[in-house]
Enzyme design. Sequence first.
Site, mmCIF file in Angstrom:
data_model
loop_
_atom_site.group_PDB
_atom_site.id
_atom_site.type_symbol
_atom_site.label_atom_id
_atom_site.label_comp_id
_atom_site.label_asym_id
_atom_site.label_seq_id
_atom_site.Cartn_x
_atom_site.Cartn_y
_atom_site.Cartn_z
ATOM 1 N N PRO A 2 -29.569 19.762 -45.201
ATOM 2 C CA PRO A 2 -28.395 19.404 -44.485
ATOM 3 C C PRO A 2 -27.241 20.398 -44.716
ATOM 4 C CG PRO A 2 -29.437 17.507 -45.470
ATOM 5 C CD PRO A 2 -30.292 18.675 -45.669
ATOM 6 N N GLU A 3 -26.809 20.948 -43.651
ATOM 7 C CA GLU A 3 -25.605 21.783 -43.695
ATOM 8 C C GLU A 3 -24.458 20.918 -43.181
ATOM 9 O OE1 GLU A 3 -26.264 25.671 -41.897
ATOM 10 O OE2 GLU A 3 -28.409 25.400 -42.100
ATOM 11 N N LYS A 57 -20.141 20.574 -48.050
ATOM 12 C CA LYS A 57 -21.389 19.824 -47.933
ATOM 13 C C LYS A 57 -21.457 18.679 -48.933
ATOM 14 C CE LYS A 57 -23.686 24.170 -46.705
ATOM 15 N NZ LYS A 57 -24.637 25.198 -47.166
ATOM 16 N N ARG A 123 -37.489 17.356 -53.355
ATOM 17 C CA ARG A 123 -37.534 18.464 -54.324
ATOM 18 C C ARG A 123 -36.641 18.264 -55.542
ATOM 19 N NH1 ARG A 123 -37.367 23.902 -50.732
ATOM 20 N NH2 ARG A 123 -37.470 24.906 -52.761
ATOM 21 N N ARG A 273 -32.218 34.823 -48.315
ATOM 22 C CA ARG A 273 -32.704 33.727 -47.471
ATOM 23 C C ARG A 273 -33.463 34.280 -46.271
ATOM 24 N NH1 ARG A 273 -29.937 29.017 -48.180
ATOM 25 N NH2 ARG A 273 -31.830 28.159 -47.284
#
Length: 285
Positions: A2-3, A57, A123, A273
């Site tokens: 989620p950004e 965030k 995770r 990334r």
Amino acid sequence: MPELPEVQVVVSGLDRLLPGHTIIDFSFDWPKSLPIDAADKDRLIGLKISKVWRLGKVIIIELGDLSLLVHLKLTGQLVYVKAKKRFGAGHPTASLIDALPDKTTRVVFNLSDDARLFFNDLRKFGWIKLTQTNKLRQHQAVASLGPDALTITPARFAKIVSKRHKGIKACLLDQTIVAGCGNIYADESLWMSQINPETLAANLSHFELVSLAKNLKSVLRLSIQKGGSTSRNYLNAQGQPGQYLNFVKVYQRTGQPCKRCGQLIIRKVVAGRGTHCCPTCQKIQ
DNA sequence: TTAAATGTTTAAAT
DNA sequence: CATTTAAACATTTA
């Protein structure tokens, strides 16, 4: 994770559902997900949720004098369940639609009126932390955040970023420069402005930086409007899934034709990334 | 089997 | 001090 758009979608939904509910009790099976001691646990019981909002965030669940800070990182989700009503968003896994708790459930809050709030995190990178509301902004999780990507003016963005001697994609991902952007929206906005992600920020023209800020803001707004990028299993208050991934221009479109010029989209690692871009439009190499 | 996944932090090197 | 890179965190899926 989620950004910013996904976080905003969760925040808007939860702010309509959680205020008024009291914490009856809660449990967690992975201490790193909720690192608090017994005394802190006692302080939370019986508190009433007053509002839900965000800084960058980081999701903030206010309980009067105390607040819970929640970071979803890559695979976190928050899911509210009350009888047949369910609202949740975050990483797209079956956890958003199947029975809860499941094997990714790390924290469960039992709320008044038989409602529950689940924090799922496959995770285990995400966390929930407790702080005093009046010391919120000094908390290390939010203290160094830059201006919000959704509200910064393009001129201010250009002024701040033009001083940086590092790659423009690295700038977009740096939460101390602008808060809220992540990998998807960095790639999307750079493609829209036809900028090579590795270009040194200081070498970009004022025009390019203003364009980038405008495109970043517009893609963030579009995604919020579409319910974010949680394409699979995200459910809004009306049971509708997030639609933004149907609108992506480059993200995860490696090998597919550029929607502007037809050249095939490539993937390369930039700023650590996976980065998706058009070699022609964005002048790669 | 290997690579990659919507994020951040930290250590080490430049 | 500023920046970059790799590694770490932990797990699943393609």
